[in-house]
Design an enzyme around this catalytic site. Structure first.
Site, PDB file in Angstrom:
ATOM      1  CD  GLN A 258     -43.139  65.766  22.150  1.00 39.56           C
ATOM      2  OE1 GLN A 258     -42.907  65.631  21.138  1.00 39.56           O
ATOM      3  NE2 GLN A 258     -43.788  65.975  22.597  1.00 39.56           N
ATOM      4  CG  HIS A 261     -38.558  68.682  21.172  1.00 45.58           C
ATOM      5  ND1 HIS A 261     -38.110  68.641  21.849  1.00 45.58           N
ATOM      6  CD2 HIS A 261     -39.342  68.006  21.455  1.00 45.58           C
ATOM      7  CE1 HIS A 261     -38.500  67.892  23.040  1.00 45.58           C
ATOM      8  NE2 HIS A 261     -39.470  66.742  22.371  1.00 45.58           N
ATOM      9  CD  GLU A 327     -39.900  60.361  18.613  1.00 45.04           C
ATOM     10  OE1 GLU A 327     -40.112  61.746  17.843  1.00 45.04           O
ATOM     11  OE2 GLU A 327     -39.170  60.542  19.964  1.00 45.04           O
ATOM     12  CG  HIS A 328     -44.120  60.995  21.341  1.00 46.97           C
ATOM     13  ND1 HIS A 328     -42.864  61.993  20.066  1.00 46.97           N
ATOM     14  CD2 HIS A 328     -43.384  60.574  21.683  1.00 46.97           C
ATOM     15  CE1 HIS A 328     -42.058  61.970  20.586  1.00 46.97           C
ATOM     16  NE2 HIS A 328     -42.313  61.182  21.746  1.00 46.97           N
ATOM     17  CG  ASP A 363     -41.888  63.798  25.495  1.00 48.00           C
ATOM     18  OD1 ASP A 363     -41.540  63.095  24.880  1.00 48.00           O
ATOM     19  OD2 ASP A 363     -42.724  64.952  25.230  1.00 48.00           O
ATOM     20  CG  HIS A 422     -17.779  22.204   8.189  1.00 46.41           C
ATOM     21  ND1 HIS A 422     -16.364  22.761   7.774  1.00 46.41           N
ATOM     22  CD2 HIS A 422     -17.822  23.536   9.113  1.00 46.41           C
ATOM     23  CE1 HIS A 422     -16.659  23.914   7.156  1.00 46.41           C
ATOM     24  NE2 HIS A 422     -17.628  24.325   8.359  1.00 46.41           N
TER      25      HIS A 422
HETATM   26  N1  LIG Z   1     -36.679  61.167  18.523  1.00 47.93           N
HETATM   27  C1  LIG Z   1     -36.297  60.822  19.882  1.00 47.93           C
HETATM   28  O1  LIG Z   1     -36.208  59.816  20.872  1.00 47.93           O
HETATM   29  C2  LIG Z   1     -35.635  62.737  20.751  1.00 47.93           C
HETATM   30  C3  LIG Z   1     -35.934  62.830  22.351  1.00 47.93           C
HETATM   31  C4  LIG Z   1     -35.663  64.194  22.182  1.00 47.93           C
HETATM   32  C5  LIG Z   1     -35.036  65.120  21.405  1.00 47.93           C
HETATM   33  N2  LIG Z   1     -35.254  65.061  20.557  1.00 47.93           N
HETATM   34  C6  LIG Z   1     -35.036  65.673  19.219  1.00 47.93           C
HETATM   35  O2  LIG Z   1     -33.889  65.962  19.810  1.00 47.93           O
HETATM   36  C7  LIG Z   1     -33.194  67.611  18.956  1.00 47.93           C
HETATM   37  C8  LIG Z   1     -32.604  68.295  19.861  1.00 47.93           C
HETATM   38  O3  LIG Z   1     -31.446  68.884  18.778  1.00 47.93           O
HETATM   39  P1  LIG Z   1     -30.869  70.610  19.259  1.00 47.93           P
HETATM   40  O4  LIG Z   1     -30.515  71.620  18.078  1.00 47.93           O
HETATM   41  O5  LIG Z   1     -32.068  70.852  20.399  1.00 47.93           O
HETATM   42  O6  LIG Z   1     -29.750  69.997  19.995  1.00 47.93           O
HETATM   43  P2  LIG Z   1     -28.303  68.470  19.604  1.00 47.93           P
HETATM   44  O7  LIG Z   1     -27.954  68.384  20.772  1.00 47.93           O
HETATM   45  O8  LIG Z   1     -29.158  68.057  18.926  1.00 47.93           O
HETATM   46  O9  LIG Z   1     -27.690  69.418  18.596  1.00 47.93           O
HETATM   47  C9  LIG Z   1     -26.936  70.429  18.840  1.00 47.93           C
HETATM   48  C10 LIG Z   1     -25.422  70.445  18.329  1.00 47.93           C
HETATM   49  O10 LIG Z   1     -25.455  70.269  16.869  1.00 47.93           O
HETATM   50  C11 LIG Z   1     -24.877  70.627  15.553  1.00 47.93           C
HETATM   51  N3  LIG Z   1     -24.952  71.588  15.027  1.00 47.93           N
HETATM   52  C12 LIG Z   1     -26.010  72.630  15.063  1.00 47.93           C
HETATM   53  N4  LIG Z   1     -25.879  72.990  13.773  1.00 47.93           N
HETATM   54  C13 LIG Z   1     -25.130  72.997  12.940  1.00 47.93           C
HETATM   55  C14 LIG Z   1     -24.223  72.421  11.495  1.00 47.93           C
HETATM   56  N5  LIG Z   1     -25.274  74.075  10.469  1.00 47.93           N
HETATM   57  N6  LIG Z   1     -23.613  72.598  11.357  1.00 47.93           N
HETATM   58  C15 LIG Z   1     -22.879  71.585  11.745  1.00 47.93           C
HETATM   59  N7  LIG Z   1     -23.657  71.232  12.903  1.00 47.93           N
HETATM   60  C16 LIG Z   1     -24.403  71.757  13.278  1.00 47.93           C
HETATM   61  C17 LIG Z   1     -23.880  72.200  16.790  1.00 47.93           C
HETATM   62  O11 LIG Z   1     -22.766  71.023  17.001  1.00 47.93           O
HETATM   63  C18 LIG Z   1     -24.950  71.463  18.206  1.00 47.93           C
HETATM   64  O12 LIG Z   1     -23.819  71.417  19.176  1.00 47.93           O
HETATM   65  C19 LIG Z   1     -34.614  68.305  18.560  1.00 47.93           C
HETATM   66  O13 LIG Z   1     -35.045  68.166  17.184  1.00 47.93           O
HETATM   67  C20 LIG Z   1     -35.376  67.075  19.608  1.00 47.93           C
HETATM   68  O14 LIG Z   1     -36.646  66.835  19.057  1.00 47.93           O
HETATM   69  C21 LIG Z   1     -35.492  63.701  19.532  1.00 47.93           C
HETATM   70 ZN   LIG Z   2     -40.995  66.258  23.487  1.00 46.42          ZN
END
Ligand SMILES: NC(=O)c1ccc[n+]([C@@H]2O[C@H](COP(=O)([O-])OP(=O)(O)OC[C@H]3O[C@@H](n4cnc5c(N)ncnc54)[C@H](O)[C@@H]3O)[C@@H](O)[C@H]2O)c1
Ligand SMILES: [Zn+2]
Length: 431
Positions: A258, A261, A327-328, A363, A422
Site C-alpha cells: 500500500q 501507490h 481504509e484497509h 484491491d 396543514h
Molecule cells: N481510497 C481508495 O479507495 C483508493 C483506491 C485506489 C487508489 N487510491 C489512491 O489513488 C491515488 C492515485 O493517485 P495518482 O497521483 O497516481 O493519480 P490521480 O489520477 O489521482 O492524480 C493525477 C492527477 O493529479 C493532478 N496533479 C498532480 N499534481 C498536481 C499539482 N501539483 N497541482 C494540481 N494537480 C496536480 C494532475 O492533474 C494529474 O493528472 C493514490 O494515492 C492511491 O493510493 C485510493
Molecule cells: Zn492498493
C-alpha cells in the site's frame, strides 16, 4: 518510521497529529479552488491548459473523448492472460455487488395507508480512474461494474492521459469489457471540475465517483453539493494489527504494497502487541524494499507516512483502529481473537482476516469494491456499493379510511406547530 506507545502520556495527541497528516493541507485546498474556478469560467480551454500543465498532454477539446476504435484496438491488443484476469476479477465483483442491490418495497403503516420505497439509478454518473502514477485498471472494474448493476443509463469515465495523450491499454480494455464508451482522457482537478460543472465538450454529471490523489479528492469535496460525491477515497492506507502469530514476511509485504501507490501521501500503520514484533516487521520491510521496482517513491512513504504503535493488548489495538478508521485493516492475529475484533472494530473500510488475506486480493479481485474511505472518513462513510449509484423515493398512499385514522395526529401536530393550513388540509379529507 515513527514508533509510539499506547501507554505514553502524549499518545492521543501523537496519534491525532500523525492522522492529521492525511487531511488535505491549505495549499492544496487553495490550488484546487483556483483550478475549479478557472474550469467553471473558461471550460474546455482551461481543461486543455491544466492537462498540459500537469500531464504534459497537448490536447484540443475535440481530443478529450476517446474514439470507439481506440478502445476496441486496446482491447484487442491486450494479452490473453491479462484479459483473463479482467474477466475473473469482474466475475467476483459482479457476484459480490449483486448482493447489495437495493430492493423496492411496499407495506402498510399503522393507519392502514400504503407506504414504501422505490429505487432508481442515478441518471448520469462520472467515474474517476486514477492514472497519474500508474494506470489503475482495477478501479475501472471496482466502479463501473457497480454502476452497470445499478443500471445507470449514462456512465462517463475520466482518466488522465500520458504526455502523448495515451491511456493504458488495460484501462481501455476493462472499459470495453464492461461496455462503456464515454471516456475522457482528462484527469486531476480539471476532470472533476468538467464533470461537475460541464463544459462544451463534457456534459455535466449528477454524481462523481472514484479514488484519486489528494488533489482529486479535495476537488470532489469542493464540488459536493453541485453534484453528489462518493466516500472521498484518497491516498491509500493500510493498518496491520499484529501479534506473536503474525507472519512477519507477509505483514512486511502488505505494508509495502500500500506504500507503493506513489502519490507520496499514503499512510501505513503497524499496531503490534510488542516492541519485538514491530522491530521484526519493520526490519523485514527494509529487506523487501530492495526487491520491488517502485522503491524510491515507496521509501518516501516509509519515511513520512509509516507509524508503528506498540500496544499491550488487542483491546488497545481496537481503540487505535476505531480512531484511525483505516481504509484497509489486516487482522493478522491468532484466530481465537478474530470474532471479538470483528465485533469491536466499527470504523474500518475493509477488514482482511488472517495471515493469508493480503490487501492486494481486495484491491484486485476478491469482490467488494476497493473504493474505500480514507483520512478518517471511515467514521461516517463506507466503501462503495451499488446503492451509491442509486437514489430512493418514498411513496405514500392514503384512502378515506386511513386518513380518518391519521387525522387526530395531524391536527395535534398542526396545533403544536401553529400551522393551521396543514391541519385543515387533512381534516377536510376525514369528514
Ligand atoms: N481510497 C481508495 O479507495 C483508493 C483506491 C485506489 C487508489 N487510491 C489512491 O489513488 C491515488 C492515485 O493517485 P495518482 O497521483 O497516481 O493519480 P490521480 O489520477 O489521482 O492524480 C493525477 C492527477 O493529479 C493532478 N496533479 C498532480 N499534481 C498536481 C499539482 N501539483 N497541482 C494540481 N494537480 C496536480 C494532475 O492533474 C494529474 O493528472 C493514490 O494515492 C492511491 O493510493 C485510493
Ligand atoms: Zn492498493
Amino acid at each position: 518510521m515513527r514508533v509510539i506507545q499506547f501507554a505514553s502520556k502524549t499518545f492521543d495527541s501523537d496519534l491525532a497529529g500523525f492522522c492529521q497528516g492525511a487531511s488535505v493541507p491549505k495549499d492544496i485546498q487553495d490550488t484546487v479552488t483556483a483550478i475549479l474556478a478557472d474550469i467553471r469560467q473558461r471550460g474546455d480551454e482551461a481543461v486543455c491548459y491544466y492537462a498540459a500543465k500537469f500531464d504534459g498532454a497537448k490536447l484540443r477539446a475535440r481530443d478529450f473523448r476517446v474514439k470507439p476504435a481506440e478502445i476496441a484496438a486496446a482491447a484487442k491488443r491486450l494479452p490473453a492472460a491479462e484479459r483473463k484476469a479482467l474477466v475473473a476479477a469482474h466475475e467476483n465483483i459482479v457476484a459480490f455487488n449483486k448482493q447489495s442491490l437495493p430492493k423496492d418495497w411496499l407495506g402498510k403503516n399503522k393507519h392502514g395507508a400504503q407506504v414504501g420505497e422505490i429505487n432508481h439509478p442515478i441518471r448520469r454518473v462520472g467515474l474517476y480512474v486514477p492514472g497519474g502514477e500508474v494506470p489503475l485498471v482495477s478501479t475501472v472494474l471496482m466502479t463501473a461494474t457497480l454502476a452497470k448493476i445499478a443500471g445507470c443509463p449514462e456512465i462517463a469515465v475520466f482518466t488522465p492521459s500520458n504526455s502523448q495523450g495515451k491511456i493504458a491499454d488495460g484501462v481501455l480494455a476493462a472499459l470495453d469489457l464492461i461496455g462503456i464508451d464515454e471516456v475522457y482522457r482528462i484527469g486531476g482537478v480539471q476532470a472533476i471540475g468538467a464533470a461537475a460543472f460541464g463544459t462544451l465538450t463534457v456534459p455535466a454529471v449528477d454524481k462523481v465517483f472514484g479514488p484519486g490523489n489528494a488533489y482529486v479528492c479535495e476537488a470532489k469535496r469542493q464540488v459536493f453539493g453541485t453534484v453528489g460525491v462518493d466516500s472521498l477515497p484518497g491516498p491509500s492506507e493500510v493498518m496491520i494489527i499484529a501479534d506473536e502469530s503474525t507472519n512477519v514476511t507477509f505483514a512486511a509485504a502488505d505494508l509495502l504494497a500500500q506504500a507503493e501507490h506513489g502519490s507520496g501521501r499514503e499512510k501505513i500503520y503497524l499496531v503490534a502487541t510488542s516492541a519485538e514484533i514491530i522491530k521484526e516487521i519493520s526490519d523485514e520491510v527494509q529487506v523487501q524494499l530492495k526487491l520491488i521496482s517502485r522503491s524510491e517513491k515507496t521509501q518516501r512513504v516509509l519515511a513520512n507516512g509509516f507509524l508503528a504503535i506498540e500496544v499491550k493488548t488487542l483491546a488497545e489495538a481496537v481503540k487505535v483502529a476505531n480512531y484511525v478508521a483505516p481504509e484497509h485493516l489486516e487482522l493478522l492475529v491468532k484466530e481465537s481473537a478474530h470474532k471479538g475484533l470483528l465485533r469491536d472494530i466499527t470504523t474500518a473500510g475493509a477488514i482482511m482476516l488472517g495471515n493469508y488475506t493480503a490487501t492486494a486480493l481486495g484491491d484486485f479481485t476478491a469482490g467488494p469494491s476497493h473504493v474505500l474511505p480514507t483520512a478518517r472518513a471511515g467514521r461516517f462513510f463506507s466503501g462503495l456499493r451499488v446503492a451509491d449509484f442509486m437514489r430512493r423515493t418514498s411513496v405514500v398512499r392514503y384512502d378515506k379510511a386511513s386518513v380518518k385514522k391519521a387525522e387526530p395526529v395531524v391536527s395535534a401536530f398542526a396545533a403544536m406547530e401553529k400551522l393551521d393550513a396543514h391541519g385543515r388540509s387533512v381534516k377536510i379529507r376525514a369528514l
